[in-house]
Design a protein around this motif. Structure first.
Motif, PDB file in Angstrom:
ATOM      1  N   TYR A  94       0.856  -1.197   0.000  1.00  0.00           N
ATOM      2  CA  TYR A  94       0.000   0.000   0.000  1.00  0.00           C
ATOM      3  C   TYR A  94       0.889   1.243   0.000  1.00  0.00           C
ATOM      4  CZ  TYR A  94       1.189   0.421   4.962  1.00  0.00           C
ATOM      5  OH  TYR A  94       1.878   0.548   6.128  1.00  0.00           O
ATOM      6  N   VAL A  95       0.279   2.361  -0.358  1.00  0.00           N
ATOM      7  CA  VAL A  95       0.974   3.650  -0.313  1.00  0.00           C
ATOM      8  C   VAL A  95       0.079   4.653   0.389  1.00  0.00           C
ATOM      9  CG1 VAL A  95       1.982   5.520  -1.697  1.00  0.00           C
ATOM     10  CG2 VAL A  95       2.076   3.167  -2.538  1.00  0.00           C
ATOM     11  N   ARG A  96       0.595   5.313   1.423  1.00  0.00           N
ATOM     12  CA  ARG A  96      -0.223   6.292   2.152  1.00  0.00           C
ATOM     13  C   ARG A  96       0.545   7.624   2.184  1.00  0.00           C
ATOM     14  NH1 ARG A  96      -1.240   7.542   7.669  1.00  0.00           N
ATOM     15  NH2 ARG A  96       0.285   6.024   8.394  1.00  0.00           N
ATOM     16  N   PRO A  97       0.040   8.621   1.419  1.00  0.00           N
ATOM     17  CA  PRO A  97       0.738   9.910   1.404  1.00  0.00           C
ATOM     18  C   PRO A  97       0.737  10.560   2.783  1.00  0.00           C
ATOM     19  CG  PRO A  97      -0.864   9.767  -0.362  1.00  0.00           C
ATOM     20  CD  PRO A  97      -1.144   8.612   0.537  1.00  0.00           C
ATOM     21  N   LEU A  98       1.877  11.138   3.148  1.00  0.00           N
ATOM     22  CA  LEU A  98       1.986  11.814   4.450  1.00  0.00           C
ATOM     23  C   LEU A  98       2.123  13.326   4.278  1.00  0.00           C
ATOM     24  CD1 LEU A  98       4.621   9.397   6.081  1.00  0.00           C
ATOM     25  CD2 LEU A  98       2.159   9.369   6.443  1.00  0.00           C
ATOM     26  N   GLY A  99       2.175  13.766   3.033  1.00  0.00           N
ATOM     27  CA  GLY A  99       2.316  15.198   2.761  1.00  0.00           C
ATOM     28  C   GLY A  99       3.767  15.573   2.529  1.00  0.00           C
ATOM     29  N   HIS A 100       3.959  16.704   1.820  1.00  0.00           N
ATOM     30  CA  HIS A 100       5.299  17.215   1.496  1.00  0.00           C
ATOM     31  C   HIS A 100       6.195  16.162   0.830  1.00  0.00           C
ATOM     32  CE1 HIS A 100       4.414  20.836   3.735  1.00  0.00           C
ATOM     33  NE2 HIS A 100       3.984  20.068   4.730  1.00  0.00           N
ATOM     34  N   ASP A 101       5.603  15.399  -0.081  1.00  0.00           N
ATOM     35  CA  ASP A 101       6.318  14.354  -0.828  1.00  0.00           C
ATOM     36  C   ASP A 101       6.793  13.188   0.032  1.00  0.00           C
ATOM     37  OD1 ASP A 101       5.931  15.566  -3.226  1.00  0.00           O
ATOM     38  OD2 ASP A 101       7.929  16.468  -3.360  1.00  0.00           O
ATOM     39  N   PHE A 102       6.324  13.111   1.273  1.00  0.00           N
ATOM     40  CA  PHE A 102       6.644  11.941   2.091  1.00  0.00           C
ATOM     41  C   PHE A 102       5.475  10.975   1.993  1.00  0.00           C
ATOM     42  CE2 PHE A 102       9.461  15.039   3.989  1.00  0.00           C
ATOM     43  CZ  PHE A 102      10.621  14.305   4.138  1.00  0.00           C
ATOM     44  N   MET A 103       5.747   9.684   2.086  1.00  0.00           N
ATOM     45  CA  MET A 103       4.652   8.717   2.087  1.00  0.00           C
ATOM     46  C   MET A 103       5.096   7.454   2.821  1.00  0.00           C
ATOM     47  SD  MET A 103       4.791   7.992  -1.947  1.00  0.00           S
ATOM     48  CE  MET A 103       4.852   9.734  -2.248  1.00  0.00           C
TER      49      MET A 103
ATOM     50  N   HIS B 133      10.652   9.167   0.619  1.00  0.00           N
ATOM     51  CA  HIS B 133      10.462  10.515   0.089  1.00  0.00           C
ATOM     52  C   HIS B 133      10.393  10.379  -1.424  1.00  0.00           C
ATOM     53  CE1 HIS B 133      11.861  14.602  -1.143  1.00  0.00           C
ATOM     54  NE2 HIS B 133      10.977  14.913  -0.208  1.00  0.00           N
ATOM     55  N   HIS B 134       9.256  10.767  -1.990  1.00  0.00           N
ATOM     56  CA  HIS B 134       9.087  10.565  -3.433  1.00  0.00           C
ATOM     57  C   HIS B 134       8.064  11.578  -3.924  1.00  0.00           C
ATOM     58  CE1 HIS B 134       9.538   8.376  -7.094  1.00  0.00           C
ATOM     59  NE2 HIS B 134       8.268   8.023  -7.173  1.00  0.00           N
ATOM     60  N   HIS B 135       8.299  12.099  -5.137  1.00  0.00           N
ATOM     61  CA  HIS B 135       7.415  13.174  -5.594  1.00  0.00           C
ATOM     62  C   HIS B 135       6.186  12.673  -6.361  1.00  0.00           C
ATOM     63  CE1 HIS B 135      10.819  12.610  -8.313  1.00  0.00           C
ATOM     64  NE2 HIS B 135       9.875  12.612  -9.236  1.00  0.00           N
ATOM     65  N   GLU B 136       6.023  11.351  -6.516  1.00  0.00           N
ATOM     66  CA  GLU B 136       4.802  10.855  -7.152  1.00  0.00           C
ATOM     67  C   GLU B 136       4.048   9.975  -6.152  1.00  0.00           C
ATOM     68  OE1 GLU B 136       4.956   9.266 -11.271  1.00  0.00           O
ATOM     69  OE2 GLU B 136       7.019   9.988 -11.203  1.00  0.00           O
ATOM     70  N   ASN B 137       2.743   9.982  -6.255  1.00  0.00           N
ATOM     71  CA  ASN B 137       1.956   9.187  -5.304  1.00  0.00           C
ATOM     72  C   ASN B 137       1.950   7.701  -5.643  1.00  0.00           C
ATOM     73  OD1 ASN B 137       1.296  11.103  -3.515  1.00  0.00           O
ATOM     74  ND2 ASN B 137      -0.665  11.648  -4.466  1.00  0.00           N
ATOM     75  N   ARG B 138       2.291   7.419  -6.931  1.00  0.00           N
ATOM     76  CA  ARG B 138       2.280   6.039  -7.373  1.00  0.00           C
ATOM     77  C   ARG B 138       3.633   5.400  -7.073  1.00  0.00           C
ATOM     78  NH1 ARG B 138       2.427   4.551 -12.454  1.00  0.00           N
ATOM     79  NH2 ARG B 138       3.104   6.615 -13.062  1.00  0.00           N
ATOM     80  N   VAL B 139       3.670   4.390  -6.242  1.00  0.00           N
ATOM     81  CA  VAL B 139       4.926   3.668  -6.003  1.00  0.00           C
ATOM     82  C   VAL B 139       4.613   2.177  -6.021  1.00  0.00           C
ATOM     83  CG1 VAL B 139       6.778   3.203  -4.362  1.00  0.00           C
ATOM     84  CG2 VAL B 139       5.887   5.515  -4.573  1.00  0.00           C
ATOM     85  N   SER B 140       5.277   1.423  -6.874  1.00  0.00           N
ATOM     86  CA  SER B 140       4.985  -0.010  -6.923  1.00  0.00           C
ATOM     87  C   SER B 140       6.074  -0.835  -6.235  1.00  0.00           C
ATOM     88  CB  SER B 140       4.817  -0.477  -8.366  1.00  0.00           C
ATOM     89  OG  SER B 140       5.987  -0.170  -9.092  1.00  0.00           O
TER      90      SER B 140
END
Lengths: 263, 350
Positions: free
Chosen positions: B238-247, B259-266
């Protein structure tokens, strides 16, 4: 820096001055048996002056000079030309290397007996000896210089569109110059040593012949004048080649030296 | 600019290399020493004999001599002519192909300005710094208006700070000039920064071609995987955004912050050498601190390679041998692993 350097130069002539003074005092105080075997320095200088005035020294030196210059020019030119060919063409190198390896170790003066029989005692004899003396070392230094050029420079020139001739003249030869000049410089001095030996043994004119005449008349003063003259000529020849080398390569070696000194 | 196509190029080093470099692309040729990278560049430049064919825009150039291929080549040791000054070095190629002196001067001035080395015009290579030499060599390669640019580990002898600067500047220049470029390196991080695509070479063969992320997350052969350091790669549950490019991502039930600038991470990956190992729980926040047990210890020359089981996930960790011995690492020992944010790489592809 300059002050320090001139101080060094001053110190370097001190041993020479001490030797001259000891020589003069020793010879005059009778340490040697009269002026016969060791004339004082002042007498040698005086004799040198007379020999210059009556033209005898110039005549003999000129004869030797012409022989050295002719033989050396032909020998070193041939050495450079053959060195370039062998350095660039592997086939030529493989063909001639065994032959030259056999001939190179023979001292130039060792050829004298056979050359006297083949050529006879004439002006060609000393020139042939000097040719042999200068050909081989210049040949090997040229080959070493050419083969020492970093292959990347040649590849770079090739990729940049240079023809084979242009690569040879603008990359290989300029970069091989220091090595070629090392050979020329060393052999310029050697040529004088060899010509004197040849003139002492076989040729009736030249500075070597003058030396032998003076020896037979037990004129040690003239012998010393001749030896002094030889020393000066060898030195001048070597310096001449050093100057030409610096003239041709100073653009990239001199600036580097200056830059290194500044660091 | 042409695209480059190599078809079954083979010689004493290369083994049946087939590769395409697209028009205006910067392709990084990556591989360990002895993989055949330089030989491949030399084959393209026509400097080594080979079987097979090299095509520029579908036209075979095998019969053309190196000087007529319009290639700009930056050699590993740069090969600036020491007996020529900077200006003459840059002008060398132009003089070789008979350009008029007026045009040569114009082009040289242009390049001196482009590379910002006007002040070096009359200097000789031995008086230049490593960075200045790079610029001069690049200017010389560009002077002949090449159709293709080949760079052979141009940063191998420069310090890290300059390397970074050069890479950025070269990337900008390459885009500006839109020139098809092959860039050789053995440094994986350099490949990440430089290339549109990366081709990994191993033992004379091109083993994988793709984007940096494709190669890092889906190495196709053992050779590629070993070369990139056998990273720990995990699918994300799963991926849960935490804000400011953190997830926060879930890896087999373990929450890991990235730390990643896209919400999609596989997938995420981390190199074994980038995982910090402690005997006791390290001070500071518990983020990305995992408790696990050593299940395998492999000893190599100067390294210990540990497999540490954290829940259902097995992490491969590398330690210097002396450090491992000091920590008395053994199978069954409990260890704390810290995954630093900056070393975790994220993959957004499928």
């Amino acid at each position: 820096m300059n002050k320090r350097r001139s101080l060094f130069s001053l110190w370097s002539i001190v041993p020479l001055l001490v030797l001259v003074a000891a020589w003069e005092i020793g010879a005059r105080s009778g340490a040697s048996s009269g002026h016969f075997f060791l004339p004082p320095f002042s007498v040698v200088v005086q004799q040198g002056y007379y020999l210059i005035l009556n033209g005898m020294l110039a005549e003999h030196v000129l004869k030797s000079l012409v022989r050295v210059v002719t033989g050396f020019t032909i020998g070193s030119s041939a050495g450079i030309a053959m060195g370039i060919a062998m350095g660039c063409k592997e086939t030529l190198n493989r063909s001639f290397h065994p032959l030259f390896s056999l001939l190179y170790p023979i001292p130039a003066i060792g050829w004298l007996p056979i050359l006297m029989l083949w050529i006879g005692i004439n002006e060609l004899l000393p020139i042939a000896i000097i040719f042999i003396c200068s050909f081989f070392p210049v040949l090997y230094n040229t080959i070493t210089g050419i083969r020492g050029v970093n292959a990347d420079y040649i590849k770079a020139a090739e990729v940049l569109g240079a023809s084979k001739t242009r690569i040879l003249t603008t990359v290989i030869l300029p970069l091989a110059l220091p090595s070629i000049f090392t050979g020329l410089r060393l052999e310029a001095g050697m040529a004088w040593r060899v010509i004197v030996a040849a003139e002492m043994v076989a040729i009736p004119t030249g500075i070597g012949a003058l030396l032998m005449k003076a020896q037979s008349l037990i004129r040690i003063d003239i012998v010393i004048v001749c030896l002094g003259m030889l020393s000066v000529l060898c030195f001048l020849f070597e310096r001449l080649f050093l100057m030409v080398e610096l003239k041709l390569t100073h653009t990239w070696t001199e600036e580097c030296r200056t830059y290194t000194l500044k660091q | 600019m042409p695209d480059i196509h190599l078809k079954a190029v083979t010689n004493h080093v290369l083994d049946d290399v087939t590769l395409t470099v697209n028009d205006k692309e910067l392709l990084v040729l990556l591989g360990p020493t002895g993989a055949g990278k330089t030989t491949l560049l030399n084959a393209i430049a026509g400097l080594v004999p080979h079987e097979g064919s090299v095509f520029f825009d579908d036209v075979a150039i095998d019969a053309l001599p190196p000087g007529r291929r319009a290639i700009g080549y930056l050699f590993q040791q740069l090969a600036l002519f020491p007996h020529l000054n900077v200006e003459a070095n840059i002008a060398y190629g132009l003089r070789s192909n008979g350009t008029s002196e007026r045009e040569i001067q114009q082009r040289v001035d242009e390049l001196l300005h482009l590379m910002r080395i006007e002040h070096l015009a009359h200097r000789y290579s031995k008086t230049l710094s490593g960075g200045e030499k790079q610029r001069v060599a690049l200017a010389r390669a560009l002077a002949i208006c090449p159709r293709v640019l080949l760079l052979d580990e141009p940063l191998s002898s420069t310090d890290m700070r300059f390397s970074k600067h050069f890479r950025m500047e070269f990337r900008r220049l390459q885009k500006q000039l839109a020139i098809t470029t092959l860039y050789v390196t053995h440094d994986f991080s350099e490949a990440e920064e430089m290339g549109d695509r990366v081709a990994v070479m191993h033992q004379g063969r091109v083993e994988q071609v793709g984007t940096y992320q494709e190669i890092f997350f889906t190495p196709r052969t053992k050779g590629v995987s070993t070369f990139i350091g056998e990273p720990n790669i995990f699918d994300c549950d799963y991926v849960r955004p935490l804000g400011h490019d953190f997830m926060e991502v879930g890896v087999k039930g373990i929450p890991i912050v990235i730390h990643h600038h896209e919400n999609r991470v596989s997938k995420i990956a981390i190199q074994p050498s980038h995982i910090m190992v402690y005997n006791q729980s390290p001070p500071g926040p518990d983020i990305n601190t995992l408790r696990g047990r050593v299940v395998e210890v492999l000893s190599e020359d100067f390294l210990l390679r540990l497999t540490v089981q954290v829940g259902e996930a097995a992490f491969l960790v590398e330690l210097p041998r002396d450090v491992g011995e000091e920590m008395e690492v053994a199978v069954g020992k409990e260890l704390f692993l810290v995954l630093r944010l900056r070393w975790i790489k994220a993959f957004t592809g499928g």
